[in-house]
Design a protein around this motif. Structure first.
Motif, PDB file in Angstrom:
ATOM      1  N   ALA A  29      29.630   2.841  39.803  1.00 55.88           N
ATOM      2  CA  ALA A  29      30.999   2.331  39.857  1.00 55.88           C
ATOM      3  C   ALA A  29      31.643   2.728  41.179  1.00 55.88           C
ATOM      4  CB  ALA A  29      31.815   2.887  38.681  1.00 55.88           C
ATOM      5  N   ARG A  30      31.956   1.748  41.975  1.00 60.18           N
ATOM      6  CA  ARG A  30      32.649   1.982  43.242  1.00 60.18           C
ATOM      7  C   ARG A  30      34.126   1.647  43.061  1.00 60.18           C
ATOM      8  NH1 ARG A  30      31.250   2.715  48.079  1.00 60.18           N
ATOM      9  NH2 ARG A  30      29.061   2.136  47.755  1.00 60.18           N
ATOM     10  N   ALA A  31      34.987   2.614  43.333  1.00 61.07           N
ATOM     11  CA  ALA A  31      36.419   2.387  43.201  1.00 61.07           C
ATOM     12  C   ALA A  31      36.933   1.606  44.399  1.00 61.07           C
ATOM     13  CB  ALA A  31      37.157   3.715  43.093  1.00 61.07           C
ATOM     14  N   GLY A  32      37.930   0.761  44.157  1.00 65.79           N
ATOM     15  CA  GLY A  32      38.588   0.066  45.250  1.00 65.79           C
ATOM     16  C   GLY A  32      39.636   0.967  45.877  1.00 65.79           C
ATOM     17  N   SER A  33      40.196   0.540  47.002  1.00 64.71           N
ATOM     18  CA  SER A  33      41.262   1.324  47.626  1.00 64.71           C
ATOM     19  C   SER A  33      42.486   1.315  46.726  1.00 64.71           C
ATOM     20  CB  SER A  33      41.607   0.742  48.997  1.00 64.71           C
ATOM     21  OG  SER A  33      42.125  -0.564  48.864  1.00 64.71           O
ATOM     22  N   THR A  34      43.276   2.328  46.800  1.00 58.69           N
ATOM     23  CA  THR A  34      44.390   2.500  45.860  1.00 58.69           C
ATOM     24  C   THR A  34      45.592   1.637  46.192  1.00 58.69           C
ATOM     25  OG1 THR A  34      45.172   4.393  47.164  1.00 58.69           O
ATOM     26  CG2 THR A  34      43.718   4.855  45.297  1.00 58.69           C
ATOM     27  N   SER A  35      45.668   1.087  47.409  1.00 57.72           N
ATOM     28  CA  SER A  35      46.823   0.249  47.754  1.00 57.72           C
ATOM     29  C   SER A  35      46.749  -1.067  47.003  1.00 57.72           C
ATOM     30  CB  SER A  35      46.837  -0.022  49.257  1.00 57.72           C
ATOM     31  OG  SER A  35      45.666  -0.687  49.643  1.00 57.72           O
ATOM     32  N   GLY A  36      47.846  -1.460  46.413  1.00 55.77           N
ATOM     33  CA  GLY A  36      47.859  -2.723  45.679  1.00 55.77           C
ATOM     34  C   GLY A  36      47.605  -2.523  44.211  1.00 55.77           C
TER      35      GLY A  36
END
Length: 276
Positions: A29-36
Motif C-alpha cells: 500500500a503506497r500512500a498518496g500525498s496528504t495535500s488535497g
C-alpha cells in the motif's frame, strides 16, 4: 519510467476468511500525498490493482503503475490473491468467489476515497465484480466509491467461456473424474498448473456476460487484437453488456495478452490519468 520508487517496499499482511478457510494476504500500500483528498495529491483518485490468473503484484504493469503513482503523489494498492505471489494458501484451493472475497477485504481495509480500479485479465472480471459489490454497499449506506475502471484484456466469465466451453471431452472428463487437470503453461517457468472442478463450478456463481453490467462509473478497456488467451471478440461481448455512456474500448492491433511493452504501459497509464 524509473521503477526505483516501486522497489524496496515491504508487504503488509492481513488475514481473510475464518477457520480452515483463513489465508494470509500480502498487500503493498503506497500512500498518496496528504495535500488535497484522502486518496492522493490534489484530490485525484487512488489506484487499486487487480492482477491476473497465476500473476502477482510484482509484474511489469503493476510495478509501472506503482512507480507512476509515486511520481504523481497518488496512492496505489496492490496485493496477491491467495495461492499467488507472497500470499498464503494453495493455488488449487482458489476460486473466483475466494479471490473476490480477498479483493473486497483489501479494498475495504486499505482504500480511502475514490479509486481507479485497474484489472488485468482475470483481474478485469474481479474489477467488475468488485464494482458491483461496492455499488450494493453504496446503496446500503457504505462509503466506497469508484472513480472508474481500467480493464486490460479483461476476462469475465473465463472459467466458463474460455476454459470449460473450449476444453475437449477428454479434459472435461479428467476434471470431472479426478477433480482437476494440469494445464500446460506458456508463461513463467512453464510449469503446468491445476484447473480444478471447484474453480469451474464455483465460477458459475459469478458469471456476468448473460445480462447487463451496471458498474456506475467510467470504463476504459484495452485489448490486444493478437491476444491468444482472451480473444478480442470477448472484449466486444463485454462492451455490449456495459452502459453506453463513458465506455471506451481501445483495440491495439499488434497487442498480445500481456500488453506489457513500453507503448502498452503508456496507453494504460494514459487511461488511468484520464479518469479523475
Amino acid at each position: 519510467m524509473s521503477q526505483t520508487a516501486a522497489s524496496g517496499q515491504e508487504p503488509a499482511f492481513i488475514e481473510v476468511g475464518e477457520g480452515s478457510g483463513a489465508r494470509r494476504i500480502a498487500v503493498r500500500a503506497r500512500a498518496g500525498s496528504t495535500s488535497g483528498a484522502p486518496g492522493s495529491a490534489s484530490g485525484a483518485p487512488g489506484l487499486f490493482w487487480l492482477g491476473g490468473f497465476k500473476s502477482d503484484m510484482t509484474g511489469t504493469k503493476a510495478i509501472a503503475l506503482d512507480a507512476w503513482a509515486a511520481e504523481h503523489g497518488r496512492s496505489c494498492i496492490r496485493f496477491d490473491y491467495s495461492g499467488h505471489g507472497e500470499s498464503g494458501g494453495d493455488f488449487a484451493d482458489g476460486t473466483i468467489g475466494r479471490w473476490l472475497e480477498e479483493s473486497v477485504a483489501v479494498f475495504s481495509q486499505f482504500c480511502s476515497g475514490p479509486q481507479v480500479v485497474i484489472g488485468s485479465s482475470m483481474g478485469g472480471w474481479m474489477a467488475l465484480l468488485l464494482a458491483r459489490e461496492i455499488a450494493k454497499r453504496s446503496k446500503a449506506g457504505g462509503n466506497g466509491k469508484l472513480a472508474g475502471l481500467v480493464l486490460i484484456a479483461p476476462a469475465p466469465d473465463f472459467t466458463e467461456e474460455l476454459m470449460w466451453k473450449s476444453f475437449s471431452p477428454e479434459i472435461r472428463a479428467e476434471i470431472e473424474t479426478n477433480g482437476m487437470w494440469l494445464r500446460p503453461s506458456e508463461y513463467g517457468d512453464g510449469t503446468p498448473y491445476p484447473i480444478t472442478r471447484n474453480l469451474i463450478e464455483e465460477g458459475r456463481n459469478h458469471l456476468l456476460l448473460g445480462s447487463q453490467i451496471d458498474v456506475g462509473c467510467p470504463v476504459r478497456i484495452l485489448q490486444g487484437a493478437q491476444d491468444p488467451d482472451v480473444p478480442w471478440k470477448h472484449a466486444f461481448a463485454l462492451v455490449h453488456r456495459l452502459p453506453a455512456e463513458d465506455v471506451v474500448l481501445t483495440m491495439i492491433q499488434d497487442g498480445d495478452h500481456r500488453l506489457s511493452r513500453p507503448q502498452d504501459i503508456a496507453r494504460i497509464i494514459a487511461a488511468v490519468a484520464e479518469i479523475g
